[in-house]
Design an enzyme around this catalytic site. Structure first.
Site, mmCIF file in Angstrom:
data_model
loop_
_atom_site.group_PDB
_atom_site.id
_atom_site.type_symbol
_atom_site.label_atom_id
_atom_site.label_comp_id
_atom_site.label_asym_id
_atom_site.label_seq_id
_atom_site.Cartn_x
_atom_site.Cartn_y
_atom_site.Cartn_z
ATOM 1 N N SER A 1 0.811 -1.223 0.000
ATOM 2 C CA SER A 1 0.000 0.000 0.000
ATOM 3 C C SER A 1 0.852 1.285 0.000
ATOM 4 O O SER A 1 0.471 2.254 -0.683
ATOM 5 C CB SER A 1 -0.984 -0.006 1.177
ATOM 6 O OG SER A 1 -0.349 -0.348 2.385
ATOM 7 N N GLU B 1 4.811 1.884 10.596
ATOM 8 C CA GLU B 1 5.093 0.433 10.597
ATOM 9 C C GLU B 1 5.892 0.132 11.852
ATOM 10 O O GLU B 1 6.961 0.694 12.082
ATOM 11 C CB GLU B 1 5.869 0.048 9.325
ATOM 12 C CG GLU B 1 6.448 -1.355 9.321
ATOM 13 C CD GLU B 1 5.424 -2.466 9.593
ATOM 14 O OE1 GLU B 1 4.369 -2.487 8.939
ATOM 15 O OE2 GLU B 1 5.692 -3.304 10.491
ATOM 16 N N ASP C 1 3.562 2.615 16.955
ATOM 17 C CA ASP C 1 2.291 1.900 17.028
ATOM 18 C C ASP C 1 1.205 2.683 16.277
ATOM 19 O O ASP C 1 1.023 3.886 16.486
ATOM 20 C CB ASP C 1 1.888 1.744 18.503
ATOM 21 C CG ASP C 1 0.515 1.131 18.624
ATOM 22 O OD1 ASP C 1 0.350 -0.039 18.248
ATOM 23 O OD2 ASP C 1 -0.419 1.842 19.064
ATOM 24 N N ASP D 1 -5.050 -1.389 8.475
ATOM 25 C CA ASP D 1 -4.843 -2.720 7.884
ATOM 26 C C ASP D 1 -3.989 -3.596 8.807
ATOM 27 O O ASP D 1 -2.896 -4.026 8.440
ATOM 28 C CB ASP D 1 -4.152 -2.512 6.519
ATOM 29 C CG ASP D 1 -3.967 -3.798 5.748
ATOM 30 O OD1 ASP D 1 -4.690 -4.771 6.028
ATOM 31 O OD2 ASP D 1 -3.103 -3.823 4.855
HETATM 32 N N1 SAM Z 1 -0.901 -2.243 4.479
HETATM 33 C C1 SAM Z 1 0.086 -3.166 3.907
HETATM 34 C C2 SAM Z 1 -0.209 -3.353 2.453
HETATM 35 O O1 SAM Z 1 -1.387 -3.321 2.076
HETATM 36 O O2 SAM Z 1 0.733 -3.515 1.679
HETATM 37 C C3 SAM Z 1 0.086 -4.491 4.615
HETATM 38 C C4 SAM Z 1 0.134 -4.398 6.083
HETATM 39 S S1 SAM Z 1 0.213 -5.923 6.946
HETATM 40 C C5 SAM Z 1 -1.362 -6.594 6.752
HETATM 41 C C6 SAM Z 1 0.201 -5.341 8.596
HETATM 42 C C7 SAM Z 1 1.475 -4.637 9.021
HETATM 43 O O3 SAM Z 1 1.232 -3.998 10.269
HETATM 44 C C8 SAM Z 1 2.649 -5.564 9.242
HETATM 45 O O4 SAM Z 1 3.734 -5.133 8.464
HETATM 46 C C9 SAM Z 1 2.953 -5.442 10.739
HETATM 47 O O5 SAM Z 1 4.350 -5.493 11.012
HETATM 48 C C10 SAM Z 1 2.408 -4.091 11.055
HETATM 49 N N2 SAM Z 1 1.941 -3.893 12.443
HETATM 50 C C11 SAM Z 1 1.471 -4.812 13.313
HETATM 51 N N3 SAM Z 1 1.047 -4.234 14.453
HETATM 52 C C12 SAM Z 1 1.259 -2.899 14.291
HETATM 53 C C13 SAM Z 1 1.009 -1.772 15.106
HETATM 54 N N4 SAM Z 1 0.444 -1.882 16.314
HETATM 55 N N5 SAM Z 1 1.330 -0.556 14.613
HETATM 56 C C14 SAM Z 1 1.893 -0.417 13.373
HETATM 57 N N6 SAM Z 1 2.155 -1.462 12.566
HETATM 58 C C15 SAM Z 1 1.830 -2.684 13.014
#
Ligand code: SAM
Length: 280
Positions: free
Chosen positions: A98, A116, A146, A167
């Site tokens: 994304s 991220e 976060d 996401d």
């Molecule tokens: N949005 C991306 C895309 O469409 O290409 C995919 C995202 S993936 C489903 C979820 C991401 O959120 C992962 O890379 C994970 O490391 C990160 N993540 C997990 N918990 C998080 C948090 N509390 N805050 C920020 N990032 C987080």
């Protein structure tokens, strides 16, 4: 944090989410005025489909690979196909996350903020987005932070016209509730923002309940798009759902024209289905 999106990049759920993302951005950038994009769970930005992670159980072969080479696809697929071709002149080897798609769609006057939490993925993201990296020469704020804390701290965004993508990986038991709460709070601060909230469609009751709570927050126009590629009885992620608050007005027509053909193209057996619902 065990979740790594590299194992799943380009699967059917990414394809649905990213088609909707680029359609929204294509519409929002038609007017000259600037827009802001906030990607709360950004991932690495780009995914090497020849990597060990992507090859382990190559979900992208039943997702992005099926739409990359689809000559008579419905018109609403065109922006997403253009993005894939920008990265892949011939064979599909790299899949855009994304942040890359947003960076590709935005113009110099727009702002892009990316969040991220995973340190390695955040480092990879900085390299993809860096003005001198594999990027599109675009400046963006990258936060190793976060998402929920960042949403509280950074909204509202620099520009009134804004898109916010929520996401999460849903590996924490409270991810669903946290995302729903962040969405409800975000809507109070960016009332006209386009919000995209992605959810796995495993527990339809949970998704329905949280949608009801979001709607109770105010009469925000919404679209919900569900896509199942196989029967819900089979293991693994077979269905996903996107809730779009304040959707750009052409989106419903675009998706109604696209979803029947997309569902047939991505189907992995009996039980494939799609559904669009809307406010009002
Ligand atoms: N949005 C991306 C895309 O469409 O290409 C995919 C995202 S993936 C489903 C979820 C991401 O959120 C992962 O890379 C994970 O490391 C990160 N993540 C997990 N918990 C998080 C948090 N509390 N805050 C920020 N990032 C987080």
């Amino acid at each position: 944090m065990n979740y790594r999106h590299a194992f799943h990049a380009g699967n059917h759920a990414d394809v649905l989410k990213h088609i909707v993302l680029v359609l929204c951005l294509e519409y929002m950038t038609r007017k000259a005025g600037p827009i802001s994009v906030f990607d709360a769970h950004a991932g690495r930005g780009l995914y090497d489909l020849t990597s060990e992670e992507a090859q382990r159980s190559p979900e992208w072969q039943n997702g992005a690979a099926r739409v990359f080479d689809w000559p008579d696809a419905p018109p609403a697929l065109a922006p997403f196909q253009q993005a894939l071709r920008r990265l892949n002149a011939q064979d599909l080897r790299v899949y855009p996350g994304s942040p890359w798609l947003a960076a590709w769609a935005l113009r110099p006057q727009d702002s892009l903020s990316l969040c991220e939490l995973h340190p390695q993925d955040c480092l990879a993201l900085r390299r993809v987005i860096a003005p001198d990296g594999q990027s599109l020469q675009r400046r963006a704020d990258v936060h190793e932070r976060d998402a929920y804390e960042a949403l509280r701290a950074l909204l509202p965004l620099p520009h009134k016209r804004a898109l916010i993508l929520i996401d999460p990986p849903y590996e924490r038991s409270d991810d669903f509730q946290a995302a729903a709460k962040a969405l409800r709070q975000g809507l109070q601060r960016v009332r006209q923002g386009v919000f995209l909230w992605w959810r796995p469609l495993k527990d339809a009751g949970q998704v329905d309940r949280s949608d009801g709570e979001v709607q109770a927050e105010g009469q925000f126009p919404f679209l919900r798009v569900d896509l199942a590629v196989r029967s819900a009885m089979l293991p693994g992620l077979g269905a996903s759902s996107l809730l779009i608050l304040n959707p750009p007005y052409p989106l419903e027509g675009q998706l109604t024209g696209l979803l029947p053909a997309l569902c047939a193209r991505l189907a992995q057996g009996p039980g494939a289905s799609w559904h669009i619902s809307r406010s009002g």
